[in-house]
Structures are given as C-alpha cells and as structure tokens.
Design a protein around this motif. Structure first.
Motif, PDB file in Angstrom:
ATOM      1  N   PRO A 218      26.384  51.667  44.055  1.00  0.00           N
ATOM      2  CA  PRO A 218      28.131  51.109  45.152  1.00  0.00           C
ATOM      3  C   PRO A 218      28.718  50.941  46.227  1.00  0.00           C
ATOM      4  O   PRO A 218      28.625  49.785  46.897  1.00  0.00           O
ATOM      5  CB  PRO A 218      28.921  52.656  44.142  1.00  0.00           C
ATOM      6  N   GLU A 219      27.686  51.773  47.051  1.00  0.00           N
ATOM      7  CA  GLU A 219      27.774  52.036  48.552  1.00  0.00           C
ATOM      8  C   GLU A 219      27.295  50.606  49.384  1.00  0.00           C
ATOM      9  O   GLU A 219      26.831  50.747  50.242  1.00  0.00           O
ATOM     10  CB  GLU A 219      27.178  53.834  48.772  1.00  0.00           C
ATOM     11  N   ASN A 220      26.275  50.270  48.932  1.00  0.00           N
ATOM     12  CA  ASN A 220      26.137  48.358  49.132  1.00  0.00           C
ATOM     13  C   ASN A 220      26.824  47.964  49.146  1.00  0.00           C
ATOM     14  O   ASN A 220      26.110  46.640  49.672  1.00  0.00           O
ATOM     15  CB  ASN A 220      24.318  48.709  48.328  1.00  0.00           C
ATOM     16  N   ILE A 221      27.776  48.098  48.425  1.00  0.00           N
ATOM     17  CA  ILE A 221      28.982  46.993  48.258  1.00  0.00           C
ATOM     18  C   ILE A 221      29.822  46.678  50.033  1.00  0.00           C
ATOM     19  O   ILE A 221      30.271  47.993  49.268  1.00  0.00           O
ATOM     20  CB  ILE A 221      29.509  46.872  46.780  1.00  0.00           C
ATOM     21  N   HIS A 222      30.346  46.234  50.279  1.00  0.00           N
ATOM     22  CA  HIS A 222      31.372  45.598  51.727  1.00  0.00           C
ATOM     23  C   HIS A 222      32.026  44.938  51.319  1.00  0.00           C
ATOM     24  O   HIS A 222      32.139  44.725  52.074  1.00  0.00           O
ATOM     25  CB  HIS A 222      30.938  46.048  52.824  1.00  0.00           C
ATOM     26  N   PRO A 223      32.998  45.367  50.833  1.00  0.00           N
ATOM     27  CA  PRO A 223      33.770  44.498  49.865  1.00  0.00           C
ATOM     28  C   PRO A 223      35.008  44.570  51.292  1.00  0.00           C
ATOM     29  O   PRO A 223      35.084  45.396  52.160  1.00  0.00           O
ATOM     30  CB  PRO A 223      34.780  44.628  48.383  1.00  0.00           C
TER      31      PRO A 223
END
Ligand SMILES: O=C1O[C@H](COP(=O)(O)O)[C@@H](O)[C@H](O)[C@H]1O
Length: 243
Positions: free
Chosen positions: A97-102
C-alpha cells in the motif's frame, strides 16, 4: 529528446505493444535503480493495459505508482482515475500500500491538494523546491481536444513552470495534474491513444506548427524518450514521412 511513433493495426495490438514497452521500461529502471516510478493516466484507453499489467509477475515491492492527473472526486467515485487503476490493476497484485501514491482530493480546496501532492512527490524523491523529480515512466492519454493529463486547452495550468503539480480546469471543474515541466523531466513518456475521434487533434499535434495553448499535447517534449503509440483508427492520417 528521442521521439518514437508507432501505429498499431488495432486496439488489441496497441495494448499488447504498450504492455511490452512498459515492461521493458520497468526492467531498464530496475537494472539501474532500486525502484521504478510510474505515473498513470486515466480515461478509458489505458484500462485494458492496466488489466494486462495485473497479470504480470513483477517485483511489486520495487514499483511505485503515482497519477499524472486526477479528477477532483472521492477515490470511490466512478470518475476517479485512482479507482479505475485500482480495480483494473493495483488491487489485483501484491503491491505494498505504501507504494501507491494517489493525488489527494479530500480537502475541498484543489489548490491545497495540489500542493499536498507536490510535497508528497518532492519528499518521496528527495527533491527540493526549484528542481523537478525524474519519473521513469509517465503514461499519458490524449483527449479529443488535444489535452493530456489534465492540461486542457487555453487554461492557466499550461503556463505553470515553477511547480510539479497544479490545478487543471475541465470546463470549470478542477482537476489535479502534473505540470508540463514535470512530465518533461521523465525518462520515458508514453502516449497511448486509440480511436478515430483523436484524428483531428493528432493532425494538429503532429503539424509542423500549431499553438500548444490550443493543443496541449504539443507541450510535451521530454528530456528522455517520447513515445506515441497509436492504433490505426487514431493514426491513419499520420504518414511516417510526416512524423
Ligand atoms: O480526462 C482524461 O482524459 C484523457 C484521455 O482519456 P481517454 O478516455 O480519451 O483515453 C486521459 O489521458 C486523462 O488522464 C484523463 O483524466
């Protein structure tokens, strides 16, 4: 800038080629760095590409995903670019999840959310104000009006040169968008464009001269590679000699 244009026979061939190119760029990035950074486009065209990426055995912990533009709606809204990418791809793979930067869209203040996204990107890349981070891959689409990301014709966002992120304006509706200078810093910018409705704008984008304020995709002149992947329906009129 190295500009490469390919016209693929149909939409499936366009998606297959886009997938192969994205995989190649991910490989190249990971051969040189610990992480690969990719900025996603929205709209309808890239969905099958995202579905295809979901089937790939990639080192997900090394891939960081950002959005080149986002509609100013909540992440569960049907128009959300984040939602589309999550459903088609990101929720189907073991991407931390920490690799997803919306892009944030929750403060009721688009300018504030644009600066929050700018800050997150700067911090992640460790880049100070007045310099721009370098993405490995920026995926872009192009609207029928020649817009790309949320850089719409004749809007102020086109003139922003001192920031990574700004507020786009789609017929009075705000959007969060990468600026042209940020996109232009990228190692590989990949336009994926399909359908006959894109022909008039492509004619202007590929013309020897035309106003980039009218056809914002013309603004994109990256330091790295510029790829235009088109299906035949979109690219039919572009003779290789004129490109
Ligand atoms: O609004 C948008 O449109 C463009 C093009 O979308 P498409 O549906 O014609 O593929 C897209 O690139 C952009 O990210 C999106 O927000």
């Amino acid at each position: 800038m190295k500009k490469l244009v390919e016209i693929l026979p149909d939409k499936q061939a366009l998606i297959d080629r886009s997938l192969a190119l994205v995989l190649e760029k991910i490989d190249n990035a990971l051969a040189e760095r610990e992480f690969c950074t990719i900025a996603l486009s929205g709209g309808s065209t890239p969905k099958p590409l995202y579905e295809a990426l979901a089937e790939q055995p990639l080192p997900w912990e090394k891939i960081h995903v950002f959005w080149g533009d986002e509609r100013y709606v909540s992440p569960d809204h049907p128009d959300s670019n984040q939602r589309m990418a999550r459903l088609a791809w990101l929720d189907r793979v073991p991407l931390p999840p920490e690799n997803i930067h919306p892009a944030p869209t929750d403060s009721q203040d688009p300018a504030l959310d644009a600066s929050r996204y700018e800050e997150e990107i700067r911090q992640w890349f460790g880049v100070p104000a007045h310099s721009l981070p370098v993405f490995d891959i920026v995926l872009l689409g192009m609207g029928d009006d020649g817009h790309t990301a949320s850089l719409f014709p004749r809007t102020e966002a086109l003139t922003v040169s001192d920031r990574c992120i700004t507020v786009g304006d789609k017929d009075g509706q705000p959007r969060i968008t990468f600026t042209a200078p940020l996109i232009d810093r990228s190692r590989a910018v990949i336009f994926v464009v399909a359908g006959e409705s894109k022909r008039p704008a492509l004619r202007q984008v590929f013309a020897p001269s035309a106003d980039p304020m009218e056809y914002p995709s013309r603004l994109i002149q990256p330091e790295g590679e510029l790829w235009w992947l088109l299906d035949r329906a979109a690219g039919e009129e572009l003779q290789p000699a004129r490109i």
